[in-house]
Write a protein that holds these residues in place. Structure first.
Motif, PDB file in Angstrom:
ATOM      1  N   HIS A  38       0.823  -1.222   0.000  1.00  0.00           N
ATOM      2  CA  HIS A  38       0.000   0.000   0.000  1.00  0.00           C
ATOM      3  C   HIS A  38       0.858   1.273   0.000  1.00  0.00           C
ATOM      4  N   LYS A  39       2.073   1.112  -0.505  1.00  0.00           N
ATOM      5  CA  LYS A  39       3.031   2.222  -0.515  1.00  0.00           C
ATOM      6  C   LYS A  39       2.442   3.474  -1.189  1.00  0.00           C
ATOM      7  N   ALA A  40       1.772   3.262  -2.326  1.00  0.00           N
ATOM      8  CA  ALA A  40       1.251   4.409  -3.082  1.00  0.00           C
ATOM      9  C   ALA A  40       0.200   5.171  -2.254  1.00  0.00           C
ATOM     10  N   ARG A  41      -0.644   4.438  -1.530  1.00  0.00           N
ATOM     11  CA  ARG A  41      -1.666   5.091  -0.689  1.00  0.00           C
ATOM     12  C   ARG A  41      -1.019   5.938   0.407  1.00  0.00           C
ATOM     13  N   ILE A  42       0.056   5.413   0.991  1.00  0.00           N
ATOM     14  CA  ILE A  42       0.723   6.157   2.075  1.00  0.00           C
ATOM     15  C   ILE A  42       1.406   7.399   1.485  1.00  0.00           C
ATOM     16  N   MET A  43       2.042   7.220   0.314  1.00  0.00           N
ATOM     17  CA  MET A  43       2.756   8.351  -0.308  1.00  0.00           C
ATOM     18  C   MET A  43       1.819   9.506  -0.637  1.00  0.00           C
ATOM     19  N   GLU A  44       0.560   9.175  -0.958  1.00  0.00           N
ATOM     20  CA  GLU A  44      -0.417  10.238  -1.261  1.00  0.00           C
ATOM     21  C   GLU A  44      -0.539  11.234  -0.107  1.00  0.00           C
ATOM     22  N   LYS A  45      -0.253  10.767   1.113  1.00  0.00           N
ATOM     23  CA  LYS A  45      -0.449  11.616   2.301  1.00  0.00           C
ATOM     24  C   LYS A  45       0.876  11.954   2.982  1.00  0.00           C
ATOM     25  N   GLU A  46       1.963  11.934   2.214  1.00  0.00           N
ATOM     26  CA  GLU A  46       3.284  12.131   2.792  1.00  0.00           C
ATOM     27  C   GLU A  46       3.411  13.461   3.541  1.00  0.00           C
ATOM     28  N   ASP A  47       2.669  14.480   3.055  1.00  0.00           N
ATOM     29  CA  ASP A  47       2.809  15.812   3.655  1.00  0.00           C
ATOM     30  C   ASP A  47       2.217  15.927   5.059  1.00  0.00           C
ATOM     31  N   ILE A  48       1.512  14.897   5.542  1.00  0.00           N
ATOM     32  CA  ILE A  48       0.931  15.026   6.890  1.00  0.00           C
ATOM     33  C   ILE A  48       1.736  14.246   7.948  1.00  0.00           C
ATOM     34  N   LEU A  49       2.928  13.781   7.582  1.00  0.00           N
ATOM     35  CA  LEU A  49       3.649  12.896   8.508  1.00  0.00           C
ATOM     36  C   LEU A  49       4.342  13.628   9.656  1.00  0.00           C
ATOM     37  N   VAL A  50       4.688  14.893   9.459  1.00  0.00           N
ATOM     38  CA  VAL A  50       5.365  15.639  10.536  1.00  0.00           C
ATOM     39  C   VAL A  50       4.295  16.321  11.395  1.00  0.00           C
ATOM     40  N   PRO A  51       4.330  16.114  12.720  1.00  0.00           N
ATOM     41  CA  PRO A  51       3.233  16.626  13.565  1.00  0.00           C
ATOM     42  C   PRO A  51       3.251  18.142  13.713  1.00  0.00           C
ATOM     43  N   ASP A  52       2.058  18.707  13.939  1.00  0.00           N
ATOM     44  CA  ASP A  52       1.986  20.150  14.210  1.00  0.00           C
ATOM     45  C   ASP A  52       0.991  20.494  15.328  1.00  0.00           C
ATOM     46  N   ILE A  53       0.340  19.492  15.929  1.00  0.00           N
ATOM     47  CA  ILE A  53      -0.596  19.780  17.030  1.00  0.00           C
ATOM     48  C   ILE A  53       0.203  19.818  18.328  1.00  0.00           C
ATOM     49  N   ARG A  54       0.181  20.963  18.987  1.00  0.00           N
ATOM     50  CA  ARG A  54       0.992  21.139  20.199  1.00  0.00           C
ATOM     51  C   ARG A  54       0.121  21.192  21.440  1.00  0.00           C
ATOM     52  N   TRP A  55       0.682  20.784  22.542  1.00  0.00           N
ATOM     53  CA  TRP A  55      -0.080  20.701  23.791  1.00  0.00           C
ATOM     54  C   TRP A  55      -0.418  22.098  24.352  1.00  0.00           C
TER      55      TRP A  55
END
Ligand SMILES: NC(=O)c1ccc[n+]([C@@H]2O[C@H](COP(=O)([O-])OP(=O)(O)OC[C@H]3O[C@@H](n4cnc5c(N)ncnc54)[C@H](O)[C@@H]3O)[C@@H](O)[C@H]2O)c1
Length: 402
Positions: free
Chosen positions: A366-383
């Motif tokens: 499912h590599k292609a499916r994961i790559m479609e969303k590569e831009d959301i892998l680094v977190p940005d929600i802070r406590w």
């Protein structure tokens, strides 16, 4: 036994329905498909395709020769819940149907309020519905090891003996949760303990560690029977997220130094533990707490393990340390008990390496499916309630030599 699964369309619920059916149990369940919506809301999708519920139910019937009694409905709809339990008359109720993400609960006021409303009131409704519709049924309530936090002393299973000013008592072990989601689980624990005491209900509160895995054997090779597997910052738990990152060549996103220690367990162990719990109910009025995990690891150890197994199958896996968006201790003492399930026959898998290898091989498809969303892998929600993308504090390509 007749088992009702609240949240049967979720990661654990869909796997448990199959694990139980394969052992001759009769399964019913509800879901409102919120998890599908939440993952979409945070801009992602499951790495493993999730089929529609009618397709899932048909595949289930074909494999197990029996139907799931399913009704779409919300635990916040008390009339729906009570009448479903009254009709089905379960021996056991496994309650998964909560919002399960710490970062999602920390996005802003609306998400914190939604999480606590959904989880605390939904669970309160489950307690009332059991009391009114099936008071002999055993509630298996999914809590989390995160309820305890990371105290500088050993963590017992729910209760400990205290001596204070010359007197002794057995009291609930203090909870020091680390997000509004984790606090919702603490509130649930208190309500469940109270309902057992005043109404004579029977319940097991499962303090579960972090689950990882793409499959259990009972699913066979039918893709429709696979559980979902998420990799975004909200719904992707540590090892699941690392494996998805590894297969697309994205550096593993370790938060801080990665010294946070937690209890982890493969999906197949979670199913084994829950089934043992269902088949060994407590007596009426008893509220018991089980710590449910296979072993404790630091998040960094697991990242290195994914890196090593990845290199064995030809993947070049890098690990980067990012500034931690969460407020949590990076290095700490951690020594929880987990004797109750072992005493009832739980045999931990221990072969985490083999599990990770299976995961990487499954996810490569499912590599292609994961790559479609590569831009959301680094977190940005802070406590602290802000949104700021984490930055790399250290690049580490391979494990340090010990
Ligand atoms: N997966 C883990 O690593 C893990 C670890 C510890 C504890 N838990 C707990 O186990 C439970 C299940 O976890 P999961 O990973 O399967 O989560 P999940 O989100 O995949 O499953 C929960 C399901 O419940 C449904 N749901 C939620 N609120 C509902 C409501 N009010 N009415 C009807 N349906 C509702 C969702 O749509 C979803 O399908 C959660 O309570 C979670 O906190 C999970």
């Amino acid at each position: 036994m007749k088992v009702f699964i609240a949240g049967i369309d979720g990661y654990l619920g869909w796997a448990l329905a199959q694990y139980l059916a394969a052992r001759g149990h009769k399964v019913a369940g509800n879901d409102m498909f919120y998890r599908r919506q939440w993952v979409e809301e945070v801009g992602s999708h499951s790495a493993i395709p999730v089929y529609s519920l009618p397709e899932r139910l048909a595949a289930f019937r074909a494999r197990f020769g029996t139907d799931i009694l399913f009704r779409e409905g919300d635990l916040l709809d008390y009339t729906f819940l009570k009448s479903f339990l009254a009709d089905f008359q379960p021996d056991a109720i496994v309650h998964f149907a909560e919002m399960p993400s710490a970062p999602y609960s920390m996005i802003d006021q609306a998400h914190a309020a939604f999480t606590q409303h959904n989880n605390v009131i939904g669970s309160l409704n489950v307690l009332w519905a059991i009391k009114e519709a099936c008071p002999q049924a055993h509630l298996i309530k999914l809590g989390t090891m995160g309820e305890y936090g990371t105290p500088n002393v050993d963590i017992p299973e729910g209760f400990f003996e205290v001596e204070f000013r010359g007197r002794k008592d057995v009291l609930p072990f203090p909870r020091q949760a680390g997000s509004f989601y984790h606090w919702s689980k603490v509130h649930d624990s208190n309500n469940t303990m109270f309902a057992c005491r005043i109404w004579g209900l029977r319940a097991t509160d499962i303090m579960q560690g972090v689950v990882f895995g793409t499959r259990i054997d009972e699913m066979g090779e039918d893709p429709i029977l696979r559980s979902r597997l998420d990799f975004d910052q909200c719904f992707g738990t540590a090892v699941n997220r690392f494996c998805c990152q590894a297969v697309i060549g994205h550096p593993l996103t370790l938060y801080g130094r990665g010294g946070q220690t937690r209890g982890f367990l493969p999906l197949r162990d979670s199913m084994q533990c829950l089934t043992i719990t269902i088949e060994n109910p407590p007596k009426a009025g008893e509220y018991r707490v089980f710590n449910q995990f296979e072993e404790c690891y630091t998040v960094e150890e697991l990242a290195y393990l994914v890196q090593e197994v990845g290199s064995e199958i030809g993947l070049n896996v890098e690990i980067h340390h990012y500034d931690n968006p969460r407020t949590e201790q990076d290095k700490h003492y951690y020594n929880p008990d987990r004797n109750h399930l072992i005493n009832l026959g739980y045999q931990p898998t221990h072969d985490v390496r083999a599990e990770v290898r299976i995961m990487l091989q499954d996810l490569l498809q499912h590599k292609a499916r994961i790559m479609e969303k590569e831009d959301i892998l680094v977190p940005d929600i802070r406590w602290d309630g802000s949104r700021r993308r984490s930055f790399i504090i250290d690049e580490q390509r391979v494990a340090p030599q010990s």
